[in-house]
Design a protein around this motif. Structure first.
Motif, PDB file in Angstrom:
ATOM      1  N   GLY A   1      16.885  -7.659 -24.539  1.00  0.00           N
ATOM      2  CA  GLY A   1      15.430  -7.269 -24.413  1.00  0.00           C
ATOM      3  C   GLY A   1      15.145  -6.241 -23.379  1.00  0.00           C
ATOM      4  O   GLY A   1      16.095  -6.052 -22.267  1.00  0.00           O
ATOM      5  N   LEU A   2      14.319  -5.630 -23.406  1.00  0.00           N
ATOM      6  CA  LEU A   2      13.672  -4.642 -22.272  1.00  0.00           C
ATOM      7  C   LEU A   2      13.638  -5.086 -20.932  1.00  0.00           C
ATOM      8  O   LEU A   2      14.392  -4.712 -20.098  1.00  0.00           O
ATOM      9  CB  LEU A   2      12.344  -4.096 -22.671  1.00  0.00           C
ATOM     10  CG  LEU A   2      11.644  -3.195 -21.713  1.00  0.00           C
ATOM     11  CD1 LEU A   2      12.654  -1.617 -21.412  1.00  0.00           C
ATOM     12  CD2 LEU A   2      10.235  -2.550 -21.860  1.00  0.00           C
ATOM     13  N   GLU A   3      13.109  -6.384 -20.944  1.00  0.00           N
ATOM     14  CA  GLU A   3      12.986  -6.888 -19.428  1.00  0.00           C
ATOM     15  C   GLU A   3      14.021  -7.256 -18.789  1.00  0.00           C
ATOM     16  O   GLU A   3      14.403  -7.028 -17.659  1.00  0.00           O
ATOM     17  CB  GLU A   3      12.022  -8.292 -19.627  1.00  0.00           C
ATOM     18  CG  GLU A   3      10.588  -7.906 -19.540  1.00  0.00           C
ATOM     19  CD  GLU A   3      10.218  -6.879 -18.580  1.00  0.00           C
ATOM     20  OE1 GLU A   3      10.628  -7.218 -17.300  1.00  0.00           O
ATOM     21  OE2 GLU A   3       9.961  -5.912 -18.875  1.00  0.00           O
ATOM     22  N   ARG A   4      15.079  -8.032 -19.827  1.00  0.00           N
ATOM     23  CA  ARG A   4      16.502  -8.318 -19.104  1.00  0.00           C
ATOM     24  C   ARG A   4      17.009  -7.090 -18.587  1.00  0.00           C
ATOM     25  O   ARG A   4      17.732  -7.123 -17.701  1.00  0.00           O
ATOM     26  CB  ARG A   4      17.206  -9.088 -20.118  1.00  0.00           C
ATOM     27  CG  ARG A   4      18.667  -9.102 -20.062  1.00  0.00           C
ATOM     28  CD  ARG A   4      19.410 -10.469 -19.869  1.00  0.00           C
ATOM     29  NE  ARG A   4      20.729 -10.407 -19.375  1.00  0.00           N
ATOM     30  CZ  ARG A   4      21.766 -10.245 -20.252  1.00  0.00           C
ATOM     31  NH1 ARG A   4      21.619 -10.663 -21.480  1.00  0.00           N
ATOM     32  NH2 ARG A   4      22.725 -10.213 -19.636  1.00  0.00           N
ATOM     33  N   ALA A   5      16.963  -6.118 -19.288  1.00  0.00           N
ATOM     34  CA  ALA A   5      17.710  -4.501 -18.813  1.00  0.00           C
ATOM     35  C   ALA A   5      16.885  -4.202 -17.672  1.00  0.00           C
ATOM     36  O   ALA A   5      17.608  -3.599 -16.937  1.00  0.00           O
ATOM     37  CB  ALA A   5      17.806  -3.766 -20.083  1.00  0.00           C
ATOM     38  N   ARG A   6      15.648  -4.178 -17.572  1.00  0.00           N
ATOM     39  CA  ARG A   6      14.959  -3.789 -16.588  1.00  0.00           C
ATOM     40  C   ARG A   6      15.430  -4.448 -15.184  1.00  0.00           C
ATOM     41  O   ARG A   6      15.496  -3.706 -14.173  1.00  0.00           O
ATOM     42  CB  ARG A   6      13.415  -3.702 -16.499  1.00  0.00           C
ATOM     43  CG  ARG A   6      12.976  -2.427 -17.536  1.00  0.00           C
ATOM     44  CD  ARG A   6      11.392  -2.173 -17.095  1.00  0.00           C
ATOM     45  NE  ARG A   6      10.766  -3.259 -17.131  1.00  0.00           N
ATOM     46  CZ  ARG A   6       9.296  -3.178 -17.023  1.00  0.00           C
ATOM     47  NH1 ARG A   6       8.864  -1.843 -17.010  1.00  0.00           N
ATOM     48  NH2 ARG A   6       8.479  -4.375 -17.124  1.00  0.00           N
ATOM     49  N   GLN A   7      15.585  -5.798 -15.181  1.00  0.00           N
ATOM     50  CA  GLN A   7      15.763  -6.222 -14.012  1.00  0.00           C
ATOM     51  C   GLN A   7      17.269  -6.430 -13.769  1.00  0.00           C
ATOM     52  O   GLN A   7      17.623  -6.929 -12.613  1.00  0.00           O
ATOM     53  CB  GLN A   7      15.443  -8.024 -14.157  1.00  0.00           C
ATOM     54  CG  GLN A   7      13.831  -8.002 -14.011  1.00  0.00           C
ATOM     55  CD  GLN A   7      13.057  -9.087 -14.999  1.00  0.00           C
ATOM     56  OE1 GLN A   7      13.875 -10.142 -15.039  1.00  0.00           O
ATOM     57  NE2 GLN A   7      11.995  -9.114 -15.298  1.00  0.00           N
ATOM     58  N   ALA A   8      18.321  -5.874 -14.688  1.00  0.00           N
ATOM     59  CA  ALA A   8      19.623  -5.967 -14.442  1.00  0.00           C
ATOM     60  C   ALA A   8      19.989  -4.830 -13.512  1.00  0.00           C
ATOM     61  O   ALA A   8      19.208  -3.769 -13.397  1.00  0.00           O
ATOM     62  CB  ALA A   8      20.448  -5.868 -15.609  1.00  0.00           C
TER      63      ALA A   8
END
Ligand SMILES: N[C@@H](CCC(=O)N[C@@H](CS)C(=O)NCC(=O)O)C(=O)O
Length: 256
Positions: free
Chosen positions: A7-14
């Motif tokens: 998902g977007l959030e997981r990607a943004r935080q990685a």
């Protein structure tokens, strides 16, 4: 290995490499970028594009794909920026010659496939035009949306097919000359970025079989419906080269 969608959030935080890609459709710009990362052995997280997601647009700076993100660096949404970053992060195997004039020649061939006014560009506008004319092409709502976004101009629509034919002829002539020199590649005697782009952009003319490339029927039909002049220019060499590159360097089935 199949693409790892999150998902977007997981990607943004990685940290590291993340790429927003069109989902469910073998968008050739995205498939080529995926192929480049695979060949380079680079790990990345994938996020499917949602054009209506404001948070996604704020992150990537646009509402299309692919967009490659590295740590906190500025988004890379242009095919060449994506390629150059991959070359920098993983120099081997090189997909561009190191020296000019070879490097510029390969990049010029790539631009004729991927760039504005290149093969993919005109073919997209051709499928928009066909859809708007009531021919087999993008369904009218999709055609309207893509046409507005990518510069469809009814007054210039007559140039789309001749431009596509010119570019296909150029590619097949190049392959023929390379074959006469004993090479199966577009440039020199080894794989380069132009082989990946050329293979992936064949999706807009003859998509891979449904078993390895499942996609919505209306889009398959839009990608497959060709003016007879384009059909005549779609040399078997182009498709044989596509199959050779997919079998030896890219991943099947596609992860869409
Ligand atoms: N900016 C890219 C091309 C991006 C592009 O054309 N993306 C299309 C691929 S089909 C897209 O996202 N289409 C869906 C949309 O615009 O909503 C490049 O220069 O490499």
């Amino acid at each position: 290995m199949p693409v790892n969608y999150v998902g977007l959030e997981r990607a943004r935080q990685a940290d590291g490499l993340r790429m927003v890609v069109v989902g469910g459709i073998p968008s050739p710009w995205g498939e080529a970028a995926k192929g480049i990362l695979k060949i380079k052995g680079l790990d990345w997280l994938a996020v499917r594009l949602d054009q209506r997601d404001d948070a996604m647009a704020a992150w990537t700076g646009c509402r299309n794909a692919p967009v490659l993100m590295l740590n906190d660096e500025a988004p890379r949404s242009d095919w060449q920026e994506i390629l150059l970053l991959a070359e920098r992060l993983s120099p081997e195997p090189a997909l561009l010659p190191a020296e000019d004039p070879h490097r510029t020649e390969v990049l010029t061939l790539c631009a004729e496939i991927c760039g504005a006014n290149g093969l993919g560009w005109f073919r997209r506008l051709d499928a928009v035009h066909r859809g708007l004319q009531g021919l087999e092409g993008f369904p009218p709502p999709v055609a309207g949306y893509l046409g507005k976004k990518y510069g469809y101009d009814a007054a210039n629509a007559g140039q789309y097919v001749p431009e596509i034919v010119r570019l296909l002829n150029k590619l097949s002539k190049r392959l023929q000359e390379q074959q006469q020199q004993g090479s199966r590649f577009y440039y020199g005697e080894q794989l380069s970025a132009v082989d990946i782009y050329a293979a992936c952009f064949m999706a807009l003319f003859r998509p891979l079989a449904e078993e390895v490339c499942p996609m919505p029927a209306p889009i398959r039909s839009a990608f497959s419906a060709l003016d007879e002049r384009i059909l005549a220019a779609l040399d078997e060499r182009l498709l044989e080269h596509r199959d050779f590159i997919y079998q030896n360097y890219l991943e099947l089935p596609l992860s869409l």
